[in-house]
Design a protein around this motif. Structure first.
Motif, mmCIF file in Angstrom:
data_model
loop_
_atom_site.group_PDB
_atom_site.id
_atom_site.type_symbol
_atom_site.label_atom_id
_atom_site.label_comp_id
_atom_site.label_asym_id
_atom_site.label_seq_id
_atom_site.Cartn_x
_atom_site.Cartn_y
_atom_site.Cartn_z
ATOM 1 N N ALA A 49 -3.372 -0.361 -10.460
ATOM 2 C CA ALA A 49 -4.556 -0.439 -9.605
ATOM 3 C C ALA A 49 -4.087 -0.769 -8.200
ATOM 4 N N HIS A 50 -4.841 -0.352 -7.207
ATOM 5 C CA HIS A 50 -4.528 -0.730 -5.836
ATOM 6 C C HIS A 50 -4.939 -2.184 -5.681
ATOM 7 N N SER A 51 -4.014 -3.062 -5.328
ATOM 8 C CA SER A 51 -4.293 -4.493 -5.359
ATOM 9 C C SER A 51 -3.703 -5.204 -4.148
ATOM 10 N N ILE A 52 -4.401 -6.212 -3.681
ATOM 11 C CA ILE A 52 -3.904 -7.039 -2.584
ATOM 12 C C ILE A 52 -2.586 -7.721 -2.964
ATOM 13 N N PHE A 53 -2.365 -7.897 -4.264
ATOM 14 C CA PHE A 53 -1.142 -8.562 -4.715
ATOM 15 C C PHE A 53 0.098 -7.702 -4.507
ATOM 16 N N TYR A 54 -0.100 -6.417 -4.264
ATOM 17 C CA TYR A 54 1.025 -5.523 -3.983
ATOM 18 C C TYR A 54 1.228 -5.328 -2.476
ATOM 19 N N ALA A 55 0.545 -6.126 -1.662
ATOM 20 C CA ALA A 55 0.597 -5.977 -0.207
ATOM 21 C C ALA A 55 2.022 -5.906 0.353
ATOM 22 N N PRO A 56 2.963 -6.724 -0.123
ATOM 23 C CA PRO A 56 4.315 -6.604 0.424
ATOM 24 C C PRO A 56 4.909 -5.196 0.224
ATOM 25 N N MET A 57 4.609 -4.579 -0.913
ATOM 26 C CA MET A 57 5.113 -3.235 -1.151
ATOM 27 C C MET A 57 4.453 -2.237 -0.190
ATOM 28 N N TYR A 58 3.139 -2.377 0.025
ATOM 29 C CA TYR A 58 2.448 -1.468 0.931
ATOM 30 C C TYR A 58 3.011 -1.574 2.344
ATOM 31 N N VAL A 59 3.298 -2.796 2.769
ATOM 32 C CA VAL A 59 3.889 -3.002 4.093
ATOM 33 C C VAL A 59 5.273 -2.349 4.145
ATOM 34 N N ALA A 60 6.067 -2.537 3.102
ATOM 35 C CA ALA A 60 7.408 -1.943 3.066
ATOM 36 C C ALA A 60 7.343 -0.414 3.145
ATOM 37 N N ILE A 61 6.343 0.171 2.487
ATOM 38 C CA ILE A 61 6.168 1.630 2.548
ATOM 39 C C ILE A 61 5.811 2.045 3.969
ATOM 40 N N GLU A 62 4.813 1.388 4.541
ATOM 41 C CA GLU A 62 4.337 1.742 5.890
ATOM 42 C C GLU A 62 5.390 1.512 6.969
ATOM 43 N N GLU A 63 6.197 0.481 6.788
ATOM 44 C CA GLU A 63 7.233 0.175 7.780
ATOM 45 C C GLU A 63 8.505 1.009 7.580
ATOM 46 N N GLY A 64 8.536 1.822 6.522
ATOM 47 C CA GLY A 64 9.670 2.717 6.319
ATOM 48 C C GLY A 64 10.881 2.083 5.662
ATOM 49 N N TYR A 65 10.718 0.921 5.023
ATOM 50 C CA TYR A 65 11.858 0.243 4.419
ATOM 51 C C TYR A 65 12.470 1.050 3.270
ATOM 52 N N PHE A 66 11.630 1.711 2.483
ATOM 53 C CA PHE A 66 12.157 2.523 1.382
ATOM 54 C C PHE A 66 12.942 3.705 1.941
ATOM 55 N N SER A 67 12.384 4.366 2.950
ATOM 56 C CA SER A 67 13.075 5.493 3.585
ATOM 57 C C SER A 67 14.408 5.056 4.167
ATOM 58 N N ASP A 68 14.419 3.888 4.791
ATOM 59 C CA ASP A 68 15.666 3.363 5.370
ATOM 60 C C ASP A 68 16.755 3.193 4.322
ATOM 61 N N GLU A 69 16.362 2.938 3.085
ATOM 62 C CA GLU A 69 17.323 2.743 1.998
ATOM 63 C C GLU A 69 17.578 4.025 1.211
ATOM 64 N N GLY A 70 17.065 5.154 1.713
ATOM 65 C CA GLY A 70 17.321 6.432 1.054
ATOM 66 C C GLY A 70 16.407 6.716 -0.120
ATOM 67 N N ILE A 71 15.238 6.097 -0.141
ATOM 68 C CA ILE A 71 14.282 6.300 -1.235
ATOM 69 C C ILE A 71 13.063 7.050 -0.708
ATOM 70 N N ASP A 72 12.801 8.206 -1.273
ATOM 71 C CA ASP A 72 11.614 8.997 -0.950
ATOM 72 C C ASP A 72 10.555 8.617 -1.974
ATOM 73 N N LEU A 73 9.713 7.623 -1.636
ATOM 74 C CA LEU A 73 8.766 7.030 -2.578
ATOM 75 C C LEU A 73 7.411 7.725 -2.528
ATOM 76 N N THR A 74 6.933 8.117 -3.696
ATOM 77 C CA THR A 74 5.573 8.630 -3.843
ATOM 78 C C THR A 74 4.797 7.603 -4.642
ATOM 79 N N LEU A 75 3.701 7.096 -4.066
ATOM 80 C CA LEU A 75 2.875 6.087 -4.710
ATOM 81 C C LEU A 75 1.635 6.745 -5.288
#
Length: 160
Positions: A49-75
């Motif tokens: 479910a989309h949850s406020i408890f996953y907020a750190p992950m959403y921020v990491a996605i939006e800030e490009g942290y996964f891309s920076d580590e070579g991960i093409d993430l589909t949520l």
């Protein structure tokens, strides 16, 4: 009992070689780990479910942290642990964010290729008790004889 100096030297050399191999196996450029030369690893993550408890992950996605580590993430949002588990078991998703009880259910039902819990996502369950009307003097005994929805459809067993 005296140790053979040659065996001691051989053991030490073997340990150093193994340690060096382990250390060096983590070296390389970001695109070198099973990406087929594309420079990034595709990962599909299905959240229950989309949850406020996953907020750190959403921020990491939006800030490009996964891309920076070579991960093409589909949520993808599964809208229920049953759907998230189905997506993981069918190969539609690589990782599923859901409660650990779902893995127990599938294991107990005899799944041969069962999933493995490998990380704790939240410290505590993010459950809330809400009512239609304000209850300033709420007591747990107020729930006696009431119908209470115990979770999302697909997330909880009927006997909860």
């Amino acid at each position: 009992m005296k140790r053979n100096p040659k065996m001691k030297f051989l053991s030490l050399t073997l340990c150093l070689l193994l340690s060096s191999g382990l250390l060096l196996s983590g070296c390389g450029d970001k695109g070198s780990s099973g990406t087929g030369g594309s420079g990034s690893t595709k990962v599909t993550l299905n959240e229950v479910a989309h949850s406020i408890f996953y907020a750190p992950m959403y921020v990491a996605i939006e800030e490009g942290y996964f891309s920076d580590e070579g991960i093409d993430l589909t949520l993808v949002t599964g809208f229920g642990a049953d759907k998230t588990m189905t997506a993981v078991l069918s190969g539609e998703a690589d990782i599923g964010f859901m409660g650990c009880e779902t893995t127990v259910y599938t294991y107990n039902e005899g799944a041969e290729d069962y999933v493995v819990n490998f990380a704790q996502l939240t410290q505590r369950a993010g459950n809330f008790l809400v009512a239609r009307e304000p209850m300033p003097d709420f007591s747990w005994s107020d729930l006696l004889g009431k119908n209470v929805l115990g979770g999302r459809k697909g997330a909880c067993r009927p006997n909860m």
